[in-house]
Design an enzyme around this catalytic site. Structure first.
Site, PDB file in Angstrom:
ATOM      1  N   SER A  75       0.838  -1.193   0.000  1.00 34.47           N
ATOM      2  CA  SER A  75       0.000   0.000   0.000  1.00 34.47           C
ATOM      3  C   SER A  75       0.872   1.241   0.000  1.00 34.47           C
ATOM      4  O   SER A  75       2.041   1.185   0.375  1.00 34.47           O
ATOM      5  CB  SER A  75      -0.891   0.011   1.248  1.00 34.47           C
ATOM      6  OG  SER A  75      -1.519   1.260   1.397  1.00 34.47           O
ATOM      7  N   TYR A 129      -2.395  -0.126  10.646  1.00 39.14           N
ATOM      8  CA  TYR A 129      -2.421  -0.619   9.261  1.00 39.14           C
ATOM      9  C   TYR A 129      -1.113  -0.259   8.562  1.00 39.14           C
ATOM     10  O   TYR A 129      -0.491  -1.103   7.915  1.00 39.14           O
ATOM     11  CB  TYR A 129      -3.624  -0.009   8.539  1.00 39.14           C
ATOM     12  CG  TYR A 129      -3.708  -0.340   7.067  1.00 39.14           C
ATOM     13  CD1 TYR A 129      -3.957  -1.631   6.645  1.00 39.14           C
ATOM     14  CD2 TYR A 129      -3.554   0.654   6.099  1.00 39.14           C
ATOM     15  CE1 TYR A 129      -4.033  -1.938   5.291  1.00 39.14           C
ATOM     16  CE2 TYR A 129      -3.636   0.355   4.755  1.00 39.14           C
ATOM     17  CZ  TYR A 129      -3.877  -0.930   4.351  1.00 39.14           C
ATOM     18  OH  TYR A 129      -3.951  -1.227   3.013  1.00 39.14           O
TER      19      TYR A 129
END
Lengths: 280, 285
Positions: free
Chosen positions: A138, A151
């Site tokens: 990501s 995250y």
């Protein structure tokens, strides 16, 4: 021995995994599309009608599940050419407020699960001295954002695993890369986990987090869909030798470049200004 | 024994040796009151000797176990009613090629190096927020920027620490709490002797055994050149005096050099450099 290239993809019930199964199958791969909850296979099953896609249950959180699935596939086809480690979710909340169970759940899927599947597949690839592994990382693996620190930390870990693994498996002619999607309009929002403290309205950061979430939602609403990520996957698979990173999307491409120009101090000042809009 | 003091109160985890121990020494010498946590009472000798002559107090804390963390922090807060400084340091290195590590090996690495840090932060941050001030230093590593083969799990945990420090810096700033990361290169600490190896690293059936051996040689050479842990302790002590603290302090010329290269070079260039350093890592013909 199967004569088509075989791809194994995790987390295929929606979003990036769903789209990738479809596109790879259209391009002639035999796709094993896996998902945690096979009850959610309806959409995919309909979408891939007539295409070489097999849908299988795989919960990457389970210790032995990946090994079982992989040995079944290897027995059937004798090969796995491409692994796409896509299963993952985002835990949202202030770092200080996550419980042990929430922290573990985030890592169990995004990091430990990814390694379980990878380690199950590697012997198959080593045996044939060929294979490509794509981790879906990501933009959050390159930069951090308040309210999604947990995250981010799991995706930072994925970047490190990618870098080390690339060198480790190169003598076996196996290539590893990380795809880095930025903001993408997928059911990621629906599948995210909000910290219990926030859900129960007991967070000390309640209003800050509320604004951060609203901001994130607005961003992903206007973001492109999973197609841009699949385009990056195809680019990686089509290259002669895979690069380390494939950013997917405008933000994933340009934010790290902008960051590169700034010193730690200036970048910190920018973050401070950004955070201020979520306060008060 | 302790009384109301004007001295800043510092809590240092993993302080029975290495950076933690040296930092306890330095901070005590710079008129902090130090609570130094340890896990293994068999390794307590040095810390006990230090506690006998300086304002250093040994506290038992197993950072992988929440009740132990809570109990230790509560004991300090009861005595001092505050914690001004937290140095998150307790950690170890898991060595081995990623495929040679078991599920449990990887989890153990994160349990200490990442979840352990988060546990202590969870216990200490509310205490700091209540007073509207505090400083947190997370000890990261150059491995949080550059990920080498045979140290992938360790690097992953230190990459995570980097993300955590950066996020926490934003999240806690409005409460008057400063967060920084100190990232050392190679130093002469027990990180090499206390390193663990993955389940299959030593197995004859490991496909990587020859490469593992070569990496060990390379790393032994690197670590032999390592600096003194006290240099890092000095840097931490200085960082605490900065107002405000910088986001990141790289410790050691090797850390600065590697971080600079990684910043300067494109991925392909950096990999080219790595391949020169690690000759076995080539595609087969």
């Amino acid at each position: 021995m199967e004569n088509r290239s075989v791809a194994l993809i995790t987390g295929c019930s929606t979003g990036i995994g769903f789209e990738a199964s479809l596109v790879l199958a259209r391009r002639g791969y035999l796709v094993f599309a896996t998902m945690r909850d096979i009850k959610k296979a309806g959409y995919l099953r309909k979408a891939v009608k007539g295409l070489p896609v097999e849908i299988l249950p795989l919960d990457v959180d389970q210790p032995l599940a990946a090994r079982k699935i992989v040995s079944a596939i290897a027995r059937k086809t004798g090969r796995i050419d491409v692994l796409i480690n896509n299963a993952g979710f985002g835990a949202f909340g202030m770092l200080e407020e996550f419980t042990d169970a929430e922290i573990k759940a985030q890592y169990e899927t995004n990091v430990f699960g990814l390694m379980r599947v990878t380690n199950a597949v590697l012997p198959v690839m080593r045996a044939r001295k060929s294979g490509r592994i794509l981790h879906i990382g990501s933009l959050a693996g390159k930069m951090t954002f308040a309210g999604i620190g947990l995250y981010c930390s799991s995706k930072y870990a994925v970047e490190a695993l990618t870098e080390a693994m690339r060198t480790e498996v190169r003598p076996f002619n196996i290539e590893v890369a990380v795809i880095e999607p930025g903001s993408t309009n997928t059911p990621f929002k629906r599948n995210r986990h909000l910290s219990q403290k926030y859900q129960q309205g007991r967070s000390d950061y309640q209003s800050v987090l509320e604004k951060i979430l609203a901001y994130g939602n607005a961003q992903s609403q206007k973001a492109p869909g999973a197609e841009q990520v699949v385009a990056a996957i195809l680019k990686a698979l089509g290259s002669r030798r895979m690069a380390v990173r494939y950013p997917a999307g405008f933000d994933a491409t340009w934010f790290p470049i902008a960051r590169w120009f700034l010193s730690d101090g200036v970048y910190d000042w920018v973050l401070k200004r950004m955070f201020r809009r979520f306060e008060s | 024994m302790t009384s109301e003091t004007k001295k800043p109160i510092a809590l240092i985890t993993g302080a029975s040796s290495g950076f933690g121990f040296e930092t306890a020494k330095f901070l005590a010498a710079n008129s902090y009151r130090v609570y130094a946590t340890y896990r293994n009472s068999k390794k307590l000798k040095d810390l006990k000797a230090l506690a006998a002559k300086a304002d250093v107090h040994a506290v038992l804390m197993e950072t992988t176990w929440t009740p132990s963390v809570e109990k230790a922090v509560l004991a300090v807060v009861k005595k001092e009613r505050r914690i001004d400084i937290l140095i998150n340091n307790a950690g170890f290195a898991m060595g081995g090629f990623l495929e040679d590590l078991s599920d449990q090996d990887l989890k153990d690495q994160f349990e200490t190096n990442v979840f352990g840090y988060l546990r202590v932060i969870r216990a200490v941050a509310p205490v700091m927020r209540k007073r509207g001030s505090g400083k947190i230093i997370n000890v990261g590593s150059i491995a949080g920027r550059v990920s080498f083969p045979a140290l992938g799990a360790y690097a992953a945990s230190k990459f995570a620490v980097r993300a955590i420090s950066e996020t926490l810096r934003q999240e806690l700033r409005p409460y008057g709490i400063e967060v920084a990361e100190v990232a050392p290169g190679s130093y002469l600490t027990q990180v090499t002797t206390s390193a663990r190896y993955g389940q299959n690293v030593r197995s004859n059936r490991s496909p990587y055994r020859e490469y593992t051996r070569q990496m060990e040689d390379l790393m032994a050479k690197e670590f032999a050149k390592g600096g003194l842990a006290s240099d890092v302790a000095e840097l931490i002590t200085k960082a605490l005096d900065d107002a405000p603290m910088k986001p990141v302090y790289l410790a050691g010329s090797d850390a600065k050099f590697m971080a600079f290269l990684k910043w300067l070079m494109l991925d392909v260039e950096f990999e080219f450099f790595l391949k020169r350093l690690i000759p076995w890592s080539r595609f087969p013909r």
